[in-house]
Write a protein that holds these residues in place. Structure first.
Motif, PDB file in Angstrom:
ATOM      1  N   VAL A  33      14.329  97.003 137.641  1.00  0.00           N
ATOM      2  CA  VAL A  33      14.028  97.304 136.242  1.00  0.00           C
ATOM      3  C   VAL A  33      13.195  96.116 135.748  1.00  0.00           C
ATOM      4  CG1 VAL A  33      15.036  97.818 134.001  1.00  0.00           C
ATOM      5  CG2 VAL A  33      16.366  98.253 136.082  1.00  0.00           C
ATOM      6  N   ALA A  34      12.093  96.376 135.052  1.00  0.00           N
ATOM      7  CA  ALA A  34      11.275  95.241 134.609  1.00  0.00           C
ATOM      8  C   ALA A  34      11.015  95.328 133.115  1.00  0.00           C
ATOM      9  CB  ALA A  34       9.952  95.199 135.353  1.00  0.00           C
ATOM     10  N   GLU A  35      10.900  94.167 132.469  1.00  0.00           N
ATOM     11  CA  GLU A  35      10.584  94.257 131.048  1.00  0.00           C
ATOM     12  C   GLU A  35       9.163  94.812 130.936  1.00  0.00           C
ATOM     13  OE1 GLU A  35      10.443  90.680 128.746  1.00  0.00           O
ATOM     14  OE2 GLU A  35       9.714  89.463 130.382  1.00  0.00           O
ATOM     15  N   ARG A  36       8.959  95.603 129.896  1.00  0.00           N
ATOM     16  CA  ARG A  36       7.754  96.412 129.777  1.00  0.00           C
ATOM     17  C   ARG A  36       6.466  95.597 129.939  1.00  0.00           C
ATOM     18  NH1 ARG A  36       8.188 101.242 127.910  1.00  0.00           N
ATOM     19  NH2 ARG A  36      10.130 100.631 126.872  1.00  0.00           N
ATOM     20  N   ALA A  37       6.361  94.505 129.209  1.00  0.00           N
ATOM     21  CA  ALA A  37       5.102  93.746 129.219  1.00  0.00           C
ATOM     22  C   ALA A  37       4.831  93.162 130.602  1.00  0.00           C
ATOM     23  CB  ALA A  37       5.166  92.619 128.178  1.00  0.00           C
ATOM     24  N   PHE A  38       5.872  92.708 131.249  1.00  0.00           N
ATOM     25  CA  PHE A  38       5.705  92.102 132.561  1.00  0.00           C
ATOM     26  C   PHE A  38       5.325  93.169 133.591  1.00  0.00           C
ATOM     27  CE2 PHE A  38       7.762  89.849 136.345  1.00  0.00           C
ATOM     28  CZ  PHE A  38       6.695  88.972 136.509  1.00  0.00           C
ATOM     29  N   ASP A  39       5.982  94.326 133.499  1.00  0.00           N
ATOM     30  CA  ASP A  39       5.672  95.430 134.409  1.00  0.00           C
ATOM     31  C   ASP A  39       4.198  95.844 134.260  1.00  0.00           C
ATOM     32  OD1 ASP A  39       6.650  97.569 136.281  1.00  0.00           O
ATOM     33  OD2 ASP A  39       5.948  98.833 134.629  1.00  0.00           O
ATOM     34  N   SER A  40       3.754  95.966 133.022  1.00  0.00           N
ATOM     35  CA  SER A  40       2.359  96.372 132.792  1.00  0.00           C
ATOM     36  C   SER A  40       1.400  95.333 133.355  1.00  0.00           C
ATOM     37  CB  SER A  40       2.090  96.524 131.285  1.00  0.00           C
ATOM     38  OG  SER A  40       3.015  97.433 130.736  1.00  0.00           O
ATOM     39  N   TYR A  41       1.723  94.068 133.104  1.00  0.00           N
ATOM     40  CA  TYR A  41       0.873  92.992 133.620  1.00  0.00           C
ATOM     41  C   TYR A  41       0.788  93.060 135.136  1.00  0.00           C
ATOM     42  CZ  TYR A  41      -0.295  88.211 135.084  1.00  0.00           C
ATOM     43  OH  TYR A  41      -0.840  87.119 135.695  1.00  0.00           O
ATOM     44  N   LEU A  42       1.920  93.213 135.792  1.00  0.00           N
ATOM     45  CA  LEU A  42       1.924  93.235 137.260  1.00  0.00           C
ATOM     46  C   LEU A  42       1.171  94.435 137.810  1.00  0.00           C
ATOM     47  CD1 LEU A  42       5.593  92.154 138.176  1.00  0.00           C
ATOM     48  CD2 LEU A  42       3.518  90.748 138.201  1.00  0.00           C
ATOM     49  N   ARG A  43       1.365  95.595 137.190  1.00  0.00           N
ATOM     50  CA  ARG A  43       0.747  96.821 137.719  1.00  0.00           C
ATOM     51  C   ARG A  43      -0.785  96.773 137.645  1.00  0.00           C
ATOM     52  NH1 ARG A  43       4.152  99.756 139.927  1.00  0.00           N
ATOM     53  NH2 ARG A  43       6.283  99.381 139.234  1.00  0.00           N
ATOM     54  N   GLN A  44      -1.271  96.089 136.585  1.00  0.00           N
ATOM     55  CA  GLN A  44      -2.740  95.947 136.510  1.00  0.00           C
ATOM     56  C   GLN A  44      -3.292  95.189 137.704  1.00  0.00           C
ATOM     57  OE1 GLN A  44      -3.694  94.035 132.839  1.00  0.00           O
ATOM     58  NE2 GLN A  44      -2.774  95.659 131.617  1.00  0.00           N
ATOM     59  N   GLN A  45      -2.514  94.256 138.207  1.00  0.00           N
ATOM     60  CA  GLN A  45      -3.008  93.397 139.275  1.00  0.00           C
ATOM     61  C   GLN A  45      -2.558  93.864 140.650  1.00  0.00           C
ATOM     62  OE1 GLN A  45      -4.457  90.550 137.830  1.00  0.00           O
ATOM     63  NE2 GLN A  45      -3.763  91.101 135.768  1.00  0.00           N
TER      64      GLN A  45
END
Lengths: 290, 290, 290, 290
Positions: A33-45
């Motif tokens: 489970v990831a906090e939303r902002a961190f998940d979005s950041y990681l998925r972009q990269q």
């Protein structure tokens, strides 16, 4: 087993290590489970990331543990957000030296073994709570794992700080401000202002004046069930209160109350780490080149 | 009611005040017991003293309270001598400013009222115990209310101090020595060497290096149930261990153990006195001329 | 060219390096002179040494430079002995880290090149002189390159120190003692007692209280042409004055005068070394593991 | 004789004393010149003032001396404004304790006698000058009598400070900032951040780190002809540079140069005052209640 992930969003140099770590956890059957902002950041990269459910830390995290990936700032923010939820946090360092982190993001095997095997120790660290009559002035989660600091808002004039302890006058001084810290925070900003180092399991807080303009002012260690009422006066209309570095602005003359928070933070420690080791190796306490 | 008296034997300037105080207590029906040396000293100077039974503090004092007449040195010696006997001590100051004393020898009425009326508060202060494998090296009452200090015997070479806490390495440094103090002792020699002030009821000890030759060495606060094993090495054949200023000499390389003593000292405090008041008025903590 | 050699007599681990260095100097045509005790010590261990004339440092050294082989203690003793003779000293380290040494005894080529080629820099460092009316109490060469310290002779009672500067009252305090240091000595014992670091070419001395029992006492920096008159009182009959760690005992109540010595010490520095480098690399000043 | 007057405009409690002082000077034939804002402020409150010509301090003051009426802030502002004009300043205190003031506004006779009789001493105090390549960023009079401080603009992240001295690397550290002070400023903000006290006539500056986050960082004293180049980096876009408390904001990464100013401030001292007296009586240096 479910692990939540928090992290800051400026760690491009460590992205592949983060990916490897998350994939290794997923491969062991861990649900992430990831906090939303961190998940979005990681998925972009990182398009190859394992699937992770998104969450907001403050809204309740459904996991056995949280991995905070970053440095001390990320750990502190995570601790503040989840402190009422009784979930232990493992600090995984992905930047410079972190005092609160117990492993490095490159130590994939070590972290995966510890989390899946439960081969770690949880240290329950006391936290501080900030109170204020004008409650609207406070942040919604007025807790700090390291310290609450009261500092002048403008640089040109000292503030005047009065402290009562358990309803009795304790002290009064002029300076840049006052810091109240937990044992955990004693090696953070408190160390910078000359406050005492406290072993993490002591039941104490330290009150350390920040740049007091008097030869007679020194830090003091008090019991952690003491209630501190602090009144700040200044020529300036405002002063700042910071919870682990997050700033709030209050009107000069407003009193605040600082006391032990009802929650603790469960800090996950890997085997073989302890406070003295951290002091010596990260802070170079007692280090001598001879 | 029975009160025991201890005192030092160089207080000729205060003799008439001591006489007045003892007569006033006797007049209220208090039975007085005095330590032998102090009684002899007083009788040589003051033929009109009330009768007092003689005693040796170490051998058991049959009294409800002890009055220590002198300064902090007298109080510390008294506390060490009677600490296993569970009798509270009132510090009556007859010299310079005493940090452990709660009244001045001139305050006859105040002291008599407090003792006979029981209008005082007893603070139970933790003490330190010194242990050593070569037990013959130790004083018979190896207890300290303020501090145990380990210092070099000769001034020309530093000693090398290694500290373990609860069986784990804590630190290692070179310097003039190391001091371990109770909260009570935190404003005594500990303050001189830059150690932290601790509120008397905190459950802590401080370890403060004495003139360490390293920028990296700082005091540390630990839980008072910690067990400290301290090994001292030196070019010189001997080093000193002091319990509240009373010196013992040990061979370099001998380890000592410092831990909380099984006894506490009951410090009698008159109404209206508290720690913050003592800090501000006797130590001028936070005092500012502006 | 003639080079004098001084050294301490407990350096068996470095004997072969010393031999190699002396042979290399002799091979370059350098005439060697050694202090008697050091020469005798070396000859017992090293039969293959080059011939060296013997001398006593205090009696006049006929050489262009002195090599002090050992650590800071050897350097300080050498500086004291020859300070009126205007001969520069090169500190050659043969033990633990030395702050006054500029080369390691293993750096044969570097040292030989520097001495024979004259490729070094001489820093003229100020020294202190101790004066006292009861002159018989003083050592014959009452000079110090690092510091003069005044400390209690017994550990159980504080001494009372009064300081006048240029005939005017400066300060008065109680504690373990007082240290007056040169800029050179500011990183030695002065650093241990919390005194300020001073760049070696500043024209200052520091007065640093040793374990003062007052919150208000702090070190102070004064001009190096100030004349300090210091009176020490104590319950004990004696107190100690140390010149660079060498102890003299004086009667309580005796005043001493401390002022800049008429001589300086010429400290030989190899190219590429400077004060900031020594601070950072030997004392770890400002070092940070992040 | 002509005396210029500067002052702050919030001293209503002392107005009648100011009026009495100015009238007494006028009665002795002293011609008074006042800075425009102060003159306007006084005339609104005090219709009976003697006539005073108005001036702006920065534009050239035609007077033998300046009287700064207020506290240290007023004195510092005056010193900065007139430092290139070689006019001595007398600090006349009209508020709380001032460290730079030599008389109290109530001491009419004392001040009038000293100024008209010339019975005072002038101490020439060194000042600092701030330089910067992007000169438009600097205040028009980039001088400071007390200190130049470099501090973070936001409270939540440390700044990273690199210092070169005379073109060589000196140090590098992280913290709240760095302060460079003159001997005069050593008892001002420098004292608050733990920097060394320096006697006013020493030819030194102190560099004192402000809340450095490292055990290894300590203040250092350097010669006052040293040139310091300081580069500040930060996560934040800006940092602050203050000259005697007056703030300028610079971009992170901008270097500044700090060196001795070409001017000194002539500080008028009344007979019987000296530095040690000020230290003991205003700062309570060495004060002890025993």
């Amino acid at each position: 087993m479910r692990i939540a992930i928090s992290g800051n969003t400026y760690q491009h140099e460590m992205l592949e290590h983060i990916e490897r770590l998350l994939l290794a956890l997923a491969a062991r059957g861990v649900q992430l489970v990831a906090e939303r902002a961190f998940d979005s950041y990681l998925r972009q990269q990182l398009p190859g990331l394992p699937p992770m459910r998104q969450c907001e830390l403050e809204n309740g995290v459904d996991a056995q543990a949280i991995m905070s990936i970053g440095g001390d700032g990320t750990f502190l923010r995570t601790a503040q957000a989840v402190c009422s939820q009784d979930i232990p946090i493992m600090g995984v360092n992905s930047g410079h030296l972190g005092y609160l982190t117990t492993a490095d993001v490159k130590d994939t095997a070590l972290i995966v073994e510890a989390l899946t095997g439960g081969t770690y120790r949880i240290e329950h660290r006391s936290m501080l709570e900030l109170g204020c009559d004008s409650a609207q002035a406070l942040p919604p989660l007025p807790y700090a794992l390291n310290e609450i600091s009261i500092v002048r808002q403008e640089t040109s004039s000292m503030i005047d700080v009065t402290v009562d302890i358990d309803g009795q006058p304790l002290t009064h001084f002029k300076g840049d401000g006052l810091l109240v810290c937990t044992p955990t925070g004693s090696t953070a900003y408190n160390l910078s202002v000359g406050g005492p180092i406290m072993e993490p399991t002591t039941r104490c807080f330290a009150l350390s004046p920040i740049s007091p303009h008097a030869l007679t002012m020194r830090p003091i260690v008090v019991r952690d069930d003491a209630v501190l009422d602090i009144t700040t006066r200044s020529r300036a209309p405002l002063y700042q209160v910071s919870l682990d570095g997050q700033c709030t602005v209050l009107k000069s003359g407003t009193s605040v109350r600082i006391a032990r928070a009802p929650h603790t933070t469960g800090v996950i420690q890997l085997q073989g780490t302890n406070f003295a080791h951290t002091l010596r190796h990260k802070l170079m306490w007692g280090k001598d080149n001879r």
